[in-house]
Design an enzyme around this catalytic site. Structure first.
Site, mmCIF file in Angstrom:
data_model
loop_
_atom_site.group_PDB
_atom_site.id
_atom_site.type_symbol
_atom_site.label_atom_id
_atom_site.label_comp_id
_atom_site.label_asym_id
_atom_site.label_seq_id
_atom_site.Cartn_x
_atom_site.Cartn_y
_atom_site.Cartn_z
ATOM 1 N N HIS A 1 -9.766 -4.129 9.479
ATOM 2 C CA HIS A 1 -9.664 -3.880 8.036
ATOM 3 C C HIS A 1 -10.086 -5.103 7.223
ATOM 4 O O HIS A 1 -10.404 -4.978 6.043
ATOM 5 C CB HIS A 1 -8.217 -3.544 7.656
ATOM 6 C CG HIS A 1 -7.909 -2.071 7.633
ATOM 7 N ND1 HIS A 1 -8.717 -1.143 7.032
ATOM 8 C CD2 HIS A 1 -6.837 -1.369 8.104
ATOM 9 C CE1 HIS A 1 -8.171 0.068 7.139
ATOM 10 N NE2 HIS A 1 -7.037 -0.035 7.799
ATOM 11 N N GLU B 1 0.861 -1.185 0.000
ATOM 12 C CA GLU B 1 0.000 0.000 0.000
ATOM 13 C C GLU B 1 0.891 1.227 0.000
ATOM 14 O O GLU B 1 1.862 1.252 0.748
ATOM 15 C CB GLU B 1 -0.916 0.043 1.222
ATOM 16 C CG GLU B 1 -1.941 1.172 1.103
ATOM 17 C CD GLU B 1 -2.934 1.224 2.276
ATOM 18 O OE1 GLU B 1 -2.800 0.442 3.230
ATOM 19 O OE2 GLU B 1 -3.816 2.064 2.216
ATOM 20 N N HIS C 1 -7.236 -2.402 14.815
ATOM 21 C CA HIS C 1 -7.398 -1.644 13.568
ATOM 22 C C HIS C 1 -7.091 -2.522 12.352
ATOM 23 O O HIS C 1 -7.901 -2.612 11.424
ATOM 24 C CB HIS C 1 -6.477 -0.416 13.603
ATOM 25 C CG HIS C 1 -6.540 0.425 12.373
ATOM 26 N ND1 HIS C 1 -7.326 1.553 12.286
ATOM 27 C CD2 HIS C 1 -5.928 0.309 11.174
ATOM 28 C CE1 HIS C 1 -7.190 2.089 11.080
ATOM 29 N NE2 HIS C 1 -6.334 1.346 10.384
ATOM 30 N N GLU C 2 -5.948 -3.167 12.372
ATOM 31 C CA GLU C 2 -5.562 -3.983 11.212
ATOM 32 C C GLU C 2 -6.518 -5.155 11.043
ATOM 33 O O GLU C 2 -6.900 -5.501 9.938
ATOM 34 C CB GLU C 2 -4.119 -4.489 11.337
ATOM 35 C CG GLU C 2 -3.059 -3.415 11.548
ATOM 36 C CD GLU C 2 -3.143 -2.235 10.605
ATOM 37 O OE1 GLU C 2 -3.575 -2.422 9.457
ATOM 38 O OE2 GLU C 2 -2.798 -1.105 11.019
ATOM 39 N N GLU D 1 -10.192 3.921 5.828
ATOM 40 C CA GLU D 1 -9.434 4.341 7.010
ATOM 41 C C GLU D 1 -10.311 5.047 8.051
ATOM 42 O O GLU D 1 -10.203 4.779 9.235
ATOM 43 C CB GLU D 1 -8.248 5.216 6.604
ATOM 44 C CG GLU D 1 -7.187 4.472 5.780
ATOM 45 C CD GLU D 1 -6.651 3.210 6.441
ATOM 46 O OE1 GLU D 1 -6.870 3.004 7.649
ATOM 47 O OE2 GLU D 1 -6.023 2.390 5.744
ATOM 48 N N MET E 1 0.205 -2.903 8.655
ATOM 49 C CA MET E 1 -0.464 -3.026 7.361
ATOM 50 C C MET E 1 -1.367 -4.250 7.326
ATOM 51 O O MET E 1 -0.952 -5.348 7.711
ATOM 52 C CB MET E 1 0.609 -3.078 6.260
ATOM 53 C CG MET E 1 0.068 -3.221 4.871
ATOM 54 S SD MET E 1 -0.977 -1.802 4.422
ATOM 55 C CE MET E 1 -2.118 -2.581 3.321
ATOM 56 N N GLU E 2 -2.567 -4.035 6.803
ATOM 57 C CA GLU E 2 -3.646 -5.027 6.887
ATOM 58 C C GLU E 2 -3.663 -6.072 5.780
ATOM 59 O O GLU E 2 -4.736 -6.612 5.461
ATOM 60 C CB GLU E 2 -4.990 -4.282 6.884
ATOM 61 C CG GLU E 2 -5.366 -3.604 5.537
ATOM 62 C CD GLU E 2 -5.028 -2.124 5.435
ATOM 63 O OE1 GLU E 2 -4.131 -1.667 6.180
ATOM 64 O OE2 GLU E 2 -5.635 -1.427 4.607
HETATM 65 N N1 0A1 Z 1 -3.263 0.876 5.742
HETATM 66 C C1 0A1 Z 1 -2.412 0.893 6.900
HETATM 67 C C2 0A1 Z 1 -1.429 1.991 6.951
HETATM 68 C C3 0A1 Z 1 -0.356 2.028 5.943
HETATM 69 C C4 0A1 Z 1 -0.448 2.899 4.909
HETATM 70 C C5 0A1 Z 1 0.579 3.059 4.006
HETATM 71 C C6 0A1 Z 1 1.694 2.316 4.191
HETATM 72 O O1 0A1 Z 1 2.725 2.518 3.353
HETATM 73 C C7 0A1 Z 1 2.677 3.617 2.530
HETATM 74 C C8 0A1 Z 1 1.807 1.419 5.230
HETATM 75 C C9 0A1 Z 1 0.761 1.266 6.095
HETATM 76 C C10 0A1 Z 1 -3.259 1.139 8.121
HETATM 77 O O2 0A1 Z 1 -4.192 1.919 8.051
HETATM 78 O O3 0A1 Z 1 -2.955 0.598 9.145
HETATM 79 ZN ZN ZN Z 2 -5.949 1.562 8.464
#
Ligand code: 0A1
Ligand code: ZN
Length: 852
Positions: A297, A125, A293-294, A316, A259-260
């Protein structure tokens, strides 16, 4: 070698969205792992997308060395274009095959496939998958994935369920179609902390937390948090887990918290590893929240994902809202709400009221990584909280059930989300949608009148202009109000007023006397309330309000008003504030966590923001001095109470991170911070020496630093903990955070020369340079040394890790609030960074927006 970085940065607009011309029916990937020459062989079945006529076959790709590409078994020539490649393809379904080479070991950006302490891991992501292979790397392209990993690592993981493994290989299949940003791979000599869970429909799920050998002892808390999250999501949202296996992996080098990825969450080790000896209560609480949170998701993000990155707050905002509900249920609603309001005001308001302001759903961006912001996450969650308040709990549940039923397996938009609420409640969401599309924090002013038994509140909302949005239309604002009688009893319980116009009045009739209104209870909307009031009324609310949030808020308003007078006129601390605070913290009927929050003063950057809003140029040194004076006065005036409170807040028995004990320690910690200003650090030293957990030890150390008696303890702490990277981060951070304004830059600079400093590890970099930016008076010290030091390090880090560099540029976002001299020096620092050759797109975008 194809490299998108050579292409000119381009602004991407929401209005230009078009679906991809092809659907991906299946993806099969083989990884042949090697640190500098990993081979990735992809087999992807594409078919023309009937929903579009766009026949251009474009695959994203970045820093990939393409060896060959085939269509339906025949090698083809591809055309390199900015950001990827193009090819001529059949008009019927076809098989795309390609082999690329990548170099995980030299990938310091921590995006795509990289190595951390020799372990392979991925971060895809938002747009990292294009650094792994050529692919339509956009969230609306979803497919099932089959993965084969070949390597000599003991543990080789990917998404979904394992299908086969043997010497030198492991195979995985993820049956749930997903976008590429949820792809993950991990390979290393890891050990696991196992667990298990049975879902409400009886599916047994194997759980694992995978860590480096030596960290096994720090997984138990995370595992319990995971199980609690799984149960809570079933009970509250009806969401059940959908694979046989759920893996979590701890990684030391990671740009964000976690990260999810489907079935294979990857965590910054600081957000999952915990033990009483090495983690504070705050760490435990944060870990529990991030694991939740993860995990959450899995439904809000994975099963239902985003159509494009403009819709990021769809997943989010909702997932932050859900994790806040979870924490509230686990640890108490009042303290959680107060913490969230503080966090929002500290981080999101700074964003919303400066050059980086953007709506929760932006309509353009250059680099999407720069939009993982407090506005998208925290304000995105507040918007959902308002929706729930407006439609009521029952309708909210009905809408969420419909959302899961209607959109499971889809890539959605904010419009889809709001339509669900329209259909579930019959209400129009047209006006409410403005919360998603407008930037800026509304100012909500209120006037009161009382005449012959009729009490009237007249509200007016105004949102200052933000970049690209001059005119602001009125928003729908839920305003929770309760009325209190003169003796403090509640005559009218909380009622949610729905404000829809620019100006609007609400009346209460047949009252026997003029009431005191408690407005914006529970912090019912993310606005700035401007109320005609005085300290006497605030003190009354601090003593009597039946809404805990507003009771705390009254204390906070009192502290701000006394600090403002101290800063701008040199007035002494207000006696009324001190007396009412004293009475409130002595009230043993009140939750200790709540009382700890009452004793916590607003942050210095929040005070600077307040002064700026009131038309006063903030003087960081004057703010610092006033805060020190107020804390000393508090300590002196409450001299009799504080030691008693400290003693009464000690926790007996073995350490537990539960809220009850943690709240007591929070109160003891806040009290210790004051006591140390008058007892020469005696109590703090005793606490440090006796501590058997990190909360007590770090609390003792930080109070010793406050008393300027921390030198020996700092040394001892290092000797004791030099082997533990996460504890050492605290050691770096604390010294910078506690440095006096004139010593902050030198302290941080000396620490960057320490043998244990490394700028390539984001946690260590943030612990040191992030703490520099967070020490308000030290960062803005007259000498300008901190600005220069931060700029130097951002210049050093940018070529290696643009993402972390860009995020840290936000330290300069308030530059225009300060005096001309500081503005000049900050501008010069930013321009010096911008002048670097080959500066990343991430950092260029951030600094250009801040300077614009
Ligand atoms: N989606 C994850 C957060 C996340 C976003 C971007 C990243 O790299 C650019 C890494 C993690 C969350 O909301 O926890
Ligand atoms: Zn998130």
């Amino acid at each position: 070698m194809q490299d998108a970085a050579t292409a000119t940065p381009e602004t991407i607009f929401l209005k230009d969205y078009t679906p991809f011309g092809y659907k991906v029916d299946s993806v099969s990937l083989t990884f042949k792992l090697a640190p500098r020459a990993t081979r990735v062989i992809s087999k992807i079945v594409f078919s023309p997308n009937p929903e579009t006529t766009d026949a251009r076959f474009f695959l994203h790709g970045k820093q990939l060395d393409l060896k060959w590409a085939k269509i339906d078994g025949t090698e083809i020539a591809t055309r390199a274009v900015p950001g990827g490649l193009e090819a001529d393809v059949p008009t019927v379904p076809f098989l795309w095959e390609a082999e690329v080479e990548i170099s995980p070991e030299t990938n310091t950006a921590l995006e795509g496939l990289y190595q951390s302490n020799g372990m392979y891991c991925t971060q895809c992501e938002a747009e990292g998958f294009r650094k792994i292979t050529f692919y339509p790397d956009r969230p609306d392209v979803m497919s099932t994935f089959t993965v084969r990993i070949e390597g000599s690592e003991k543990v080789m993981l990917s998404n979904g369920n394992p299908t086969a493994s043997g010497t030198g290989f492991a195979e995985w299949y993820d049956p749930w179609p997903k976008p590429a940003y949820l792809f993950a791979l991990v390979a290393g000599d890891l050990v696991n902390h196992p667990g298990s869970f049975t879902t409400k429909s009886g599916r047994p799920v194997e759980l694992n937390i995978w860590v480096r050998p030596g960290d096994e002892g720090k997984c138990a808390f995370g595992m319990e948090a995971l199980k609690k999250s799984m149960t809570w999501d079933e009970e509250v949202y009806g969401c059940e887990y959908d694979l046989d296996l759920f893996n979590i992996v701890a990684v030391d080098d990671f740009n964000m918290g976690a990260m999810e990825n489907k079935g294979l969450n990857i965590f910054n080790s600081s957000c999952v590893l915990a033990s009483p000896e090495t983690s504070t209560d705050a760490n435990f609480e944060r870990i529990e929240a991030i694991i939740a949170h993860e995990y959450f998701h899995n439904w809000t993000g994975n099963r239902i994902t985003c159509r494009d990155w403009f819709q990021l707050c769809l997943k989010e905002g909702l997932t932050v809202f859900r994790d806040a509900q979870f924490t509230s249920d686990m640890r108490g609603a009042a303290v959680k709400r107060i913490n969230d309001a503080c966090d929002l005001r500290g981080r999101q308001y700074a964003e919303d009221n400066g050059p980086l302001a953007h709506p929760p759903r932006p309509d353009s961006f250059v680099e999407i990584n720069n939009f993982y912001t407090a506005t998208v996450y925290e304000k995105g969650a507040e918007v959902i909280g308002m929706l729930k308040r407006l439609v009521g709990d029952e309708a909210y549940t009905k809408a969420l059930d419909l959302y899961f039923e209607r959109h499971d397996g889809q890539a959605c938009t904010i419009e889809d989300w709001l339509n669900v609420f329209e259909d579930a409640t019959g209400r129009s969401m047209k006006r409410f949608k403005r919360w998603y599309t407008s930037a800026g924090t509304p100012r909500l002013s209120v006037k009161e009148s009382y005449n012959k038994g009729t009490f009237k509140l007249t509200f007016r909302q105004d949102t200052p202009p933000t970049p690209g949005q001059k005119q602001k239309k009125p928003r729908v604002i839920p305003i929770a109000v309760g009325l209190l009688a003169e003796d403090g009893t509640e005559t009218h319980p909380t009622q949610v007023l729905e404000m829809t116009k620019r100006q609007q009045s609400f009346k209460w009739e047949k009252l026997s006397a003029k009431p005191v209104a408690s407005i914006l209870r529970e912090f019912s909307a993310p606005v700035i309330l401007q109320r005609e009031t005085n300290d006497t009324e605030r003190a009354f609310l601090l003593a009597h309000d039946t809404d805990p949030f507003n009771r705390w808020e009254a204390g906070r308003e009192l502290s701000k008003s006394t600090l403002k007078a101290m800063i701008t006129t040199g007035a002494p601390a207000s006696a009324l504030y001190l007396d009412s605070l004293h009475a409130a913290i002595r009230d043993d009927a009140q939750d200790p966590g709540f009382r700890a929050m009452l004793l916590t003063l607003p942050g210095q950057s929040e005070l600077a923001q307040m002064l700026h809003d009131d038309g006063v140029t903030p003087d960081p040194q004057a703010i610092y001095d006033a805060v020190q004076t107020l804390k000393l006065t508090m300590a002196q005036q409450m001299q009799d109470t504080l030691p008693r409170l400290y003693a009464a807040s000690q926790v007996d028995g073995p350490y537990s991170p539960d809220a009850a004990d943690a709240n007591k320690r929070a109160l003891a910690g806040a009290v210790l911070g004051l006591i140390s200003r008058t007892d020469g650090g005696k109590t703090a030293q005793a606490q440090y020496d006796d501590a058997d957990n990190m909360t007590q030890q770090l609390g003792g150390l930080s109070a010793l630093l406050t008393a300027e008696k921390g030198e020996a303890a700092v040394q001892a702490f290092y000797t004791q903990w030099r082997h533990d990277r996460l504890v050492l981060d605290k050691w770096f951070m604390l010294q910078v955070a506690h440095a006096a304004p004139e010593a902050t830059a030198a302290t941080a600079e000396a620490l960057t020369r320490h043998a244990d400093f490394t700028h390539t590890n984001p946690n260590r970099f943030r612990a040191t340079l992030g703490a520099l930016a967070g020490n308000h008076a030290g960062f803005h010290h007259d000498s300008g040394a901190s600005y220069a030091l931060l700029a130097d390090w951002l210049i050093t880090l940018d070529p290696l890790n643009p993402q972390t560099t860009a995020r840290m540029c936000a330290a300069f976002q308030t530059w225009r609030h300060y005096d001309a001299k500081r503005q000049d020096v900050m501008r010069a620092a930013m321009e010096r960074i911008l002048a670097q050759k080959d500066l990343s797109r991430d950092t260029t975008e951030m600094l250009s927006r801040i300077l614009s």
